[in-house]
Design a protein around this motif. Structure first.
Motif, PDB file in Angstrom:
ATOM      1  N   TYR A 128      -0.977  -1.658 -13.916  1.00  0.00           N
ATOM      2  CA  TYR A 128       0.348  -1.824 -13.296  1.00  0.00           C
ATOM      3  C   TYR A 128       1.006  -3.119 -13.749  1.00  0.00           C
ATOM      4  N   ASP A 129       2.318  -3.023 -13.972  1.00  0.00           N
ATOM      5  CA  ASP A 129       3.087  -4.150 -14.474  1.00  0.00           C
ATOM      6  C   ASP A 129       3.901  -4.843 -13.385  1.00  0.00           C
ATOM      7  N   ALA A 130       3.923  -4.267 -12.178  1.00  0.00           N
ATOM      8  CA  ALA A 130       4.603  -4.872 -11.036  1.00  0.00           C
ATOM      9  C   ALA A 130       4.041  -4.235  -9.771  1.00  0.00           C
ATOM     10  N   VAL A 131       4.157  -4.955  -8.665  1.00  0.00           N
ATOM     11  CA  VAL A 131       3.645  -4.475  -7.380  1.00  0.00           C
ATOM     12  C   VAL A 131       4.754  -4.566  -6.340  1.00  0.00           C
ATOM     13  N   ALA A 132       4.990  -3.462  -5.644  1.00  0.00           N
ATOM     14  CA  ALA A 132       5.946  -3.437  -4.537  1.00  0.00           C
ATOM     15  C   ALA A 132       5.170  -3.244  -3.238  1.00  0.00           C
ATOM     16  N   VAL A 133       5.564  -3.948  -2.184  1.00  0.00           N
ATOM     17  CA  VAL A 133       4.841  -3.859  -0.920  1.00  0.00           C
ATOM     18  C   VAL A 133       5.803  -3.588   0.228  1.00  0.00           C
ATOM     19  N   GLU A 134       5.297  -2.899   1.239  1.00  0.00           N
ATOM     20  CA  GLU A 134       6.077  -2.572   2.428  1.00  0.00           C
ATOM     21  C   GLU A 134       6.144  -3.797   3.340  1.00  0.00           C
ATOM     22  N   LEU A 135       6.858  -4.805   2.869  1.00  0.00           N
ATOM     23  CA  LEU A 135       7.049  -6.038   3.626  1.00  0.00           C
ATOM     24  C   LEU A 135       8.491  -6.489   3.486  1.00  0.00           C
ATOM     25  N   CYS A 136       9.015  -7.125   4.527  1.00  0.00           N
ATOM     26  CA  CYS A 136      10.296  -7.801   4.456  1.00  0.00           C
ATOM     27  C   CYS A 136      10.003  -9.300   4.313  1.00  0.00           C
ATOM     28  N   PRO A 137      10.996 -10.120   3.993  1.00  0.00           N
ATOM     29  CA  PRO A 137      10.727 -11.547   3.817  1.00  0.00           C
ATOM     30  C   PRO A 137      10.064 -12.216   5.019  1.00  0.00           C
ATOM     31  N   SER A 138      10.495 -11.875   6.237  1.00  0.00           N
ATOM     32  CA  SER A 138       9.911 -12.538   7.405  1.00  0.00           C
ATOM     33  C   SER A 138       8.459 -12.117   7.614  1.00  0.00           C
TER      34      SER A 138
ATOM     35  N   GLU B 290      -2.866 -13.077  -8.992  1.00  0.00           N
ATOM     36  CA  GLU B 290      -3.941 -13.279  -9.964  1.00  0.00           C
ATOM     37  C   GLU B 290      -3.569 -12.732 -11.342  1.00  0.00           C
ATOM     38  N   GLN B 291      -2.869 -11.579 -11.348  1.00  0.00           N
ATOM     39  CA  GLN B 291      -2.525 -10.945 -12.620  1.00  0.00           C
ATOM     40  C   GLN B 291      -1.170 -11.391 -13.160  1.00  0.00           C
ATOM     41  N   ALA B 292      -0.499 -12.306 -12.411  1.00  0.00           N
ATOM     42  CA  ALA B 292       0.795 -12.846 -12.839  1.00  0.00           C
ATOM     43  C   ALA B 292       1.814 -11.742 -13.097  1.00  0.00           C
ATOM     44  N   VAL B 293       1.857 -10.754 -12.166  1.00  0.00           N
ATOM     45  CA  VAL B 293       2.864  -9.698 -12.259  1.00  0.00           C
ATOM     46  C   VAL B 293       3.837  -9.855 -11.092  1.00  0.00           C
ATOM     47  N   PRO B 294       5.060  -9.366 -11.260  1.00  0.00           N
ATOM     48  CA  PRO B 294       6.058  -9.517 -10.204  1.00  0.00           C
ATOM     49  C   PRO B 294       5.645  -8.830  -8.900  1.00  0.00           C
ATOM     50  N   LEU B 295       6.045  -9.425  -7.796  1.00  0.00           N
ATOM     51  CA  LEU B 295       5.816  -8.855  -6.470  1.00  0.00           C
ATOM     52  C   LEU B 295       7.163  -8.594  -5.826  1.00  0.00           C
ATOM     53  N   TRP B 296       7.404  -7.353  -5.414  1.00  0.00           N
ATOM     54  CA  TRP B 296       8.671  -6.984  -4.795  1.00  0.00           C
ATOM     55  C   TRP B 296       8.475  -6.725  -3.311  1.00  0.00           C
ATOM     56  N   LEU B 297       9.333  -7.299  -2.486  1.00  0.00           N
ATOM     57  CA  LEU B 297       9.348  -7.029  -1.048  1.00  0.00           C
ATOM     58  C   LEU B 297      10.429  -5.984  -0.810  1.00  0.00           C
ATOM     59  N   ILE B 298      10.042  -4.782  -0.422  1.00  0.00           N
ATOM     60  CA  ILE B 298      11.018  -3.682  -0.415  1.00  0.00           C
ATOM     61  C   ILE B 298      11.384  -3.188   0.977  1.00  0.00           C
TER      62      ILE B 298
ATOM     63  N   ALA C 127       3.490   0.870  -5.734  1.00  0.00           N
ATOM     64  CA  ALA C 127       4.150   0.597  -4.455  1.00  0.00           C
ATOM     65  C   ALA C 127       3.160   0.871  -3.334  1.00  0.00           C
ATOM     66  N   VAL C 128       2.803  -0.161  -2.592  1.00  0.00           N
ATOM     67  CA  VAL C 128       1.843  -0.051  -1.494  1.00  0.00           C
ATOM     68  C   VAL C 128       2.634   0.098  -0.201  1.00  0.00           C
ATOM     69  N   VAL C 129       2.571   1.298   0.396  1.00  0.00           N
ATOM     70  CA  VAL C 129       3.353   1.589   1.603  1.00  0.00           C
ATOM     71  C   VAL C 129       2.472   2.326   2.607  1.00  0.00           C
ATOM     72  N   GLY C 130       2.902   2.304   3.876  1.00  0.00           N
ATOM     73  CA  GLY C 130       2.194   3.071   4.890  1.00  0.00           C
ATOM     74  C   GLY C 130       2.227   4.547   4.569  1.00  0.00           C
ATOM     75  N   ALA C 131       1.140   5.240   4.895  1.00  0.00           N
ATOM     76  CA  ALA C 131       1.040   6.660   4.537  1.00  0.00           C
ATOM     77  C   ALA C 131       2.155   7.489   5.146  1.00  0.00           C
ATOM     78  N   GLY C 132       2.654   7.060   6.301  1.00  0.00           N
ATOM     79  CA  GLY C 132       3.727   7.812   6.946  1.00  0.00           C
ATOM     80  C   GLY C 132       5.031   7.792   6.189  1.00  0.00           C
ATOM     81  N   HIS C 133       5.167   6.889   5.220  1.00  0.00           N
ATOM     82  CA  HIS C 133       6.402   6.786   4.440  1.00  0.00           C
ATOM     83  C   HIS C 133       6.307   7.504   3.097  1.00  0.00           C
ATOM     84  N   LEU C 134       5.128   7.973   2.753  1.00  0.00           N
ATOM     85  CA  LEU C 134       4.903   8.483   1.401  1.00  0.00           C
ATOM     86  C   LEU C 134       5.802   9.676   1.067  1.00  0.00           C
TER      87      LEU C 134
END
Length: 430
Positions: A58-68, A130-138, A250-257
């Motif tokens: 993977y070249d980027a990682v998106a996570v089910e998080l907001c900034p706060s 660790e892998q120096a890839v972008p992290l997106w808060l979505i 994209a790492v998200v809760g299963a209910g959103h898949l």
């Protein structure tokens, strides 16, 4: 046009004893996006995320998080920077209390399972670093989601929402890790409000459906930005140039898949920025709802005038009952919340006055008094996350207790306003 592809797992996933969680892969232009469904308090989910990213695919990682929520997860001491006076002044005390209650429920589940809440998100954050890839808060800001949830449904649904929150928080029923893993099966909702949202399409839409659309739009937005720049634009911290983006996890809760796959597979999707702006707006309050507090004030004022016109004795009696009923119930609420004796006295004085001025709530004044008298200590912020997992902790911790004082004094004043109003009308029509 984005389109769904077959399920995808890293090459070594089949060698693991634990079966992989649900995954789907879609394409956005020339970019593949693999969505991994997880349970938010599952040790297995955290291990799965680490295993996926260890593959190096993977070249980027998106996570089910907001900034706060990202700050809360990565900077657990950030509570100490909370300006309670500002929170109270801006009318966000109730939202903060609800956010803490949800956090307390997830923390309690995590304690039973021996895993930190959001461990799978933490694993994704660490691996991206660790892998120096972008992290997106979505994900959408949790405060906006709670407000839209509160104001976007009828009052009966609000009661169900509050009831679900209290039930989830007060329940001490043990939850097994197998129960948590079942959250990966199908369209299961967020664990805290799931039972109630399943029977309310509107609750489901605000809690899950809107966030499916929001996160899908954010993914489109990030992919488009990266394609325009020709390099990875890291969502958190400094950008790291690594070439054209090919594959995103994209790492998200299963209910959103399922919902996100549907959104990302649509050929008629609106512009992502437009969708995000729309879903960040507060639902319009109905004019008649905004007018109710002012109508109550007008009715009370008219009642006082009518009372004095009949006799000075009646007029003063009506004013006295307004003060006693409204002030006493607000003071009672503050006392139940464990407020300082001077705060309780302040509630008695403030409530009858603030009830005649809808722009200032009794809870706002009372909570400010409590904050001034019992300013939270550093240790209160440090222990907040652990204290709120137990009912007594809400009274013991000064930060949590201030929020209780706000809520209970506000409720007392609201009840007192209507009880005193009915009492005044009763005496005028005798």
């Amino acid at each position: 046009m984005p389109k769904a592809i077959s399920n995808n797992t890293p090459s070594d996933a089949s060698d693991q004893e634990t079966p992989p969680g649900p995954t789907e892969t879609v394409t956005i232009g020339d970019t593949r996006v693999t969505l991994l469904g997880t349970a938010h308090v599952s040790r297995t989910s955290a291990e799965e995320v680490a295993r996926f990213l260890a593959s190096g695919d993977y070249d980027a990682v998106a996570v089910e998080l907001c900034p706060s929520r990202y700050r809360t997860l990565t900077q657990p001491d950030s509570w100490g920077e909370t300006d309670l006076f500002r929170v109270i002044r801006e009318g966000r005390a109730g939202t903060l209390a609800a956010h803490l209650a949800v956090s307390a429920y997830q923390q309690r589940l995590a304690e039973q399972l021996g895993v930190d809440p959001g461990a799978e998100m933490r694993a994704a954050i660490d691996a991206a670093d660790e892998q120096a890839v972008p992290l997106w808060l979505i994900d959408r800001e949790v405060g906006i989601t709670l407000k839209r949830l509160l104001w976007g449904v009828p009052w009966t649904h609000r009661l169900a929402l509050v009831g679900g929150l209290l039930t989830s928080f007060l329940s001490r029923e043990k939850v097994t890790e197998d129960d948590i893993e079942r959250l990966k099966e199908g369209d299961v909702l967020e664990s805290t409000f799931g039972e109630f949202a399943e029977h309310s399409p509107r609750l489901y839409n605000h809690l899950v459906g809107e966030r499916d659309r929001f996160m899908a739009a954010r993914l489109r937005q990030e992919v488009a930005a990266s394609r325009r720049s020709g390099s990875f634009d890291q969502g958190v911290g400094d950008g790291v140039e690594t070439g054209n983006r090919d594959h995103v996890l994209a790492v998200v809760g299963a209910g959103h898949l399922a919902g996100m796959v549907d959104e990302l597979s649509r050929s008629d999707a609106a512009d992502p920025a437009t969708t995000i702006d729309e879903l960040n707006q507060m639902p319009p309050r109905r004019r008649w709802l905004r007018a109710i507090p002012w109508l109550v004030v007008a009715a009370v004022a008219v009642a006082f005038v009518m009372g004095f016109r009949q006799s000075a004795e009646l007029g003063f009696r009506l004013m006295g009952e307004w003060v006693v009923i409204n002030g006493a119930l607000s003071a009672l609420g503050a006392a139940i919340a464990g407020a300082h004796v001077l705060t309780v006295a302040g509630a008695f004085v403030a409530a009858p006055i603030t009830s005649l001025n809808p722009t200032v709530g009794a809870g706002m004044v009372v909570a400010a008094i409590e904050t001034g008298l019992r300013r939270p200590r550093v240790t209160d912020f440090d222990s907040l996350r652990s204290d709120i997992t137990h009912l007594k902790g809400w009274w013991r911790n000064r930060v949590a207790r201030i929020l209780l004082v706000f809520i209970m004094s506000t409720m007392g004043s609201a009840i007192g306003t209507y009880l005193a109003g009915f009492r005044i009308i009763e005496q005028l029509v005798r």
